[in-house]
Design a protein around this motif. Sequence first.
Motif, PDB file in Angstrom:
ATOM      1  N   ALA A 142       0.820  -1.212   0.000  1.00  0.00           N
ATOM      2  CA  ALA A 142       0.000   0.000   0.000  1.00  0.00           C
ATOM      3  C   ALA A 142       0.859   1.269   0.000  1.00  0.00           C
ATOM      4  CB  ALA A 142      -0.922   0.003   1.212  1.00  0.00           C
ATOM      5  N   PHE A 143       2.149   1.128   0.248  1.00  0.00           N
ATOM      6  CA  PHE A 143       3.024   2.304   0.215  1.00  0.00           C
ATOM      7  C   PHE A 143       3.020   2.901  -1.188  1.00  0.00           C
ATOM      8  CE2 PHE A 143       4.066   2.062   4.384  1.00  0.00           C
ATOM      9  CZ  PHE A 143       5.059   1.171   4.785  1.00  0.00           C
ATOM     10  N   ASP A 144       2.920   4.232  -1.262  1.00  0.00           N
ATOM     11  CA  ASP A 144       2.906   4.873  -2.574  1.00  0.00           C
ATOM     12  C   ASP A 144       3.692   6.180  -2.612  1.00  0.00           C
ATOM     13  OD1 ASP A 144      -0.485   6.282  -2.382  1.00  0.00           O
ATOM     14  OD2 ASP A 144       1.250   6.424  -1.057  1.00  0.00           O
ATOM     15  N   TYR A 145       4.550   6.361  -1.628  1.00  0.00           N
ATOM     16  CA  TYR A 145       5.378   7.570  -1.594  1.00  0.00           C
ATOM     17  C   TYR A 145       6.698   7.192  -0.955  1.00  0.00           C
ATOM     18  CZ  TYR A 145       6.922  12.266  -0.164  1.00  0.00           C
ATOM     19  OH  TYR A 145       7.641  13.419   0.043  1.00  0.00           O
ATOM     20  N   PHE A 146       7.809   7.473  -1.667  1.00  0.00           N
ATOM     21  CA  PHE A 146       9.119   6.979  -1.237  1.00  0.00           C
ATOM     22  C   PHE A 146      10.138   8.120  -1.294  1.00  0.00           C
ATOM     23  CE2 PHE A 146       7.728   2.619  -1.269  1.00  0.00           C
ATOM     24  CZ  PHE A 146       6.722   2.604  -2.231  1.00  0.00           C
ATOM     25  N   ALA A 175      12.238  12.452  -3.911  1.00  0.00           N
ATOM     26  CA  ALA A 175      11.161  11.513  -3.620  1.00  0.00           C
ATOM     27  C   ALA A 175      10.578  10.974  -4.918  1.00  0.00           C
ATOM     28  CB  ALA A 175      10.072  12.178  -2.784  1.00  0.00           C
ATOM     29  N   ILE A 176       9.944   9.796  -4.848  1.00  0.00           N
ATOM     30  CA  ILE A 176       9.370   9.174  -6.031  1.00  0.00           C
ATOM     31  C   ILE A 176       8.045   8.518  -5.679  1.00  0.00           C
ATOM     32  CG2 ILE A 176      10.425   6.875  -5.767  1.00  0.00           C
ATOM     33  CD1 ILE A 176      11.044   6.989  -8.812  1.00  0.00           C
ATOM     34  N   ARG A 177       7.157   8.427  -6.646  1.00  0.00           N
ATOM     35  CA  ARG A 177       5.908   7.676  -6.511  1.00  0.00           C
ATOM     36  C   ARG A 177       5.979   6.482  -7.438  1.00  0.00           C
ATOM     37  NH1 ARG A 177       2.702  10.556  -3.302  1.00  0.00           N
ATOM     38  NH2 ARG A 177       3.053  12.802  -3.195  1.00  0.00           N
ATOM     39  N   PRO A 178       5.215   5.408  -7.200  1.00  0.00           N
ATOM     40  CA  PRO A 178       5.377   4.158  -7.939  1.00  0.00           C
ATOM     41  C   PRO A 178       4.906   4.194  -9.386  1.00  0.00           C
ATOM     42  CG  PRO A 178       3.611   3.974  -6.324  1.00  0.00           C
ATOM     43  CD  PRO A 178       4.277   5.262  -6.072  1.00  0.00           C
ATOM     44  N   ASP A 179       4.390   5.315  -9.868  1.00  0.00           N
ATOM     45  CA  ASP A 179       3.970   5.363 -11.266  1.00  0.00           C
ATOM     46  C   ASP A 179       5.137   5.653 -12.207  1.00  0.00           C
ATOM     47  OD1 ASP A 179       2.529   8.729 -11.226  1.00  0.00           O
ATOM     48  OD2 ASP A 179       4.138   7.826 -10.041  1.00  0.00           O
ATOM     49  N   VAL A 180       6.334   5.912 -11.641  1.00  0.00           N
ATOM     50  CA  VAL A 180       7.531   6.080 -12.469  1.00  0.00           C
ATOM     51  C   VAL A 180       8.621   5.154 -11.952  1.00  0.00           C
ATOM     52  CG1 VAL A 180       7.025   8.478 -13.086  1.00  0.00           C
ATOM     53  CG2 VAL A 180       8.387   7.981 -11.055  1.00  0.00           C
ATOM     54  N   GLN A 194      11.373  -2.699  -4.280  1.00  0.00           N
ATOM     55  CA  GLN A 194      12.682  -2.168  -3.919  1.00  0.00           C
ATOM     56  C   GLN A 194      12.871  -0.792  -4.560  1.00  0.00           C
ATOM     57  OE1 GLN A 194      15.411  -5.158  -5.334  1.00  0.00           O
ATOM     58  NE2 GLN A 194      15.123  -6.468  -3.550  1.00  0.00           N
ATOM     59  N   PHE A 195      13.643   0.045  -3.911  1.00  0.00           N
ATOM     60  CA  PHE A 195      14.029   1.314  -4.504  1.00  0.00           C
ATOM     61  C   PHE A 195      15.421   1.679  -3.998  1.00  0.00           C
ATOM     62  CE2 PHE A 195      12.922   4.182  -0.871  1.00  0.00           C
ATOM     63  CZ  PHE A 195      12.205   3.292  -0.090  1.00  0.00           C
ATOM     64  N   SER A 196      16.119   2.443  -4.816  1.00  0.00           N
ATOM     65  CA  SER A 196      17.500   2.734  -4.474  1.00  0.00           C
ATOM     66  C   SER A 196      17.847   4.183  -4.803  1.00  0.00           C
ATOM     67  CB  SER A 196      18.445   1.787  -5.207  1.00  0.00           C
ATOM     68  OG  SER A 196      18.277   1.913  -6.597  1.00  0.00           O
ATOM     69  N   LEU A 197      18.854   4.664  -4.105  1.00  0.00           N
ATOM     70  CA  LEU A 197      19.393   6.015  -4.333  1.00  0.00           C
ATOM     71  C   LEU A 197      20.780   5.880  -4.935  1.00  0.00           C
ATOM     72  CD1 LEU A 197      19.201   9.139  -3.859  1.00  0.00           C
ATOM     73  CD2 LEU A 197      20.378   8.716  -1.683  1.00  0.00           C
ATOM     74  N   ALA A 243       8.987   5.469   3.535  1.00  0.00           N
ATOM     75  CA  ALA A 243       7.817   5.127   2.740  1.00  0.00           C
ATOM     76  C   ALA A 243       6.563   5.467   3.513  1.00  0.00           C
ATOM     77  CB  ALA A 243       7.829   3.643   2.384  1.00  0.00           C
ATOM     78  N   SER A 244       5.498   5.768   2.773  1.00  0.00           N
ATOM     79  CA  SER A 244       4.203   5.975   3.402  1.00  0.00           C
ATOM     80  C   SER A 244       3.117   5.734   2.364  1.00  0.00           C
ATOM     81  CB  SER A 244       4.073   7.388   3.983  1.00  0.00           C
ATOM     82  OG  SER A 244       4.024   8.340   2.943  1.00  0.00           O
TER      83      SER A 244
END
Lengths: 115, 114
Positions: free
Chosen positions: B29-33, B49-54, B72-75, B92-93
Amino acid sequence: DGGITQSPKYLFRKEGQNVTLSCEQNLNHDAMYWYRQDPGQGLRLIYYSQIVNDFQKGDIAEGYSVSREKKESFPLTVTSAQKNPTAFYLCASSLGSVPTNQPQHFGDGTRLSIL
Amino acid sequence: QQQVKQSPQSLIVQKGGISIINCAYENTAFDYFPWYQQFPGKGPALLIAIRPDVSEKKEGRFTISFNKSAKQFSLHIMDSQPGDSATYFCAASRSKTGNTPLVFGKGTRLSVIA
């Protein structure tokens, strides 16, 4: 300059004493948060408030209390029930709630130590 | 239960090199990273920050890569500089059912050496 002011920067607590950490923001943000930071533990949520006169417990609320009587202020009291209060305490705020997340802005923290 | 797992705990990179920090999350359900940068004695500051649509977002030398299927997400910090030496936190939130507080990873201490 808009921002979040935390005071004091350093605070010492004696055994059995309650202490209050101040957090004030002039960003006109609705939501405010308190986090505790310990080495290697990241930021853990203590309490948060999305609107005046309302607040919710976070993951580690035991031994802490808060109030939100004014939009710009969200003080945190570390009570004597908190047996391990030594930590770096961070206050944050964000613009609002739904429909989208807004970035959280942080103060520069209060470092609390036990005497 | 740790909802956001961050690695490595510490990282040493040569000046000019690429710094890579990884995070994995469990809650679909997380959609903000967002990623935050923290210098000693200071509060964290939002970096990017990124959202899951990209799948990728770039701002200057900082890039977030996002893999929704792997959760997963990375910097990535390109051309790392000594001034980038700091602690970095992923978070994440979720927002679709109301704004919820951020859940943070445990942080990565980055040292960029000349």
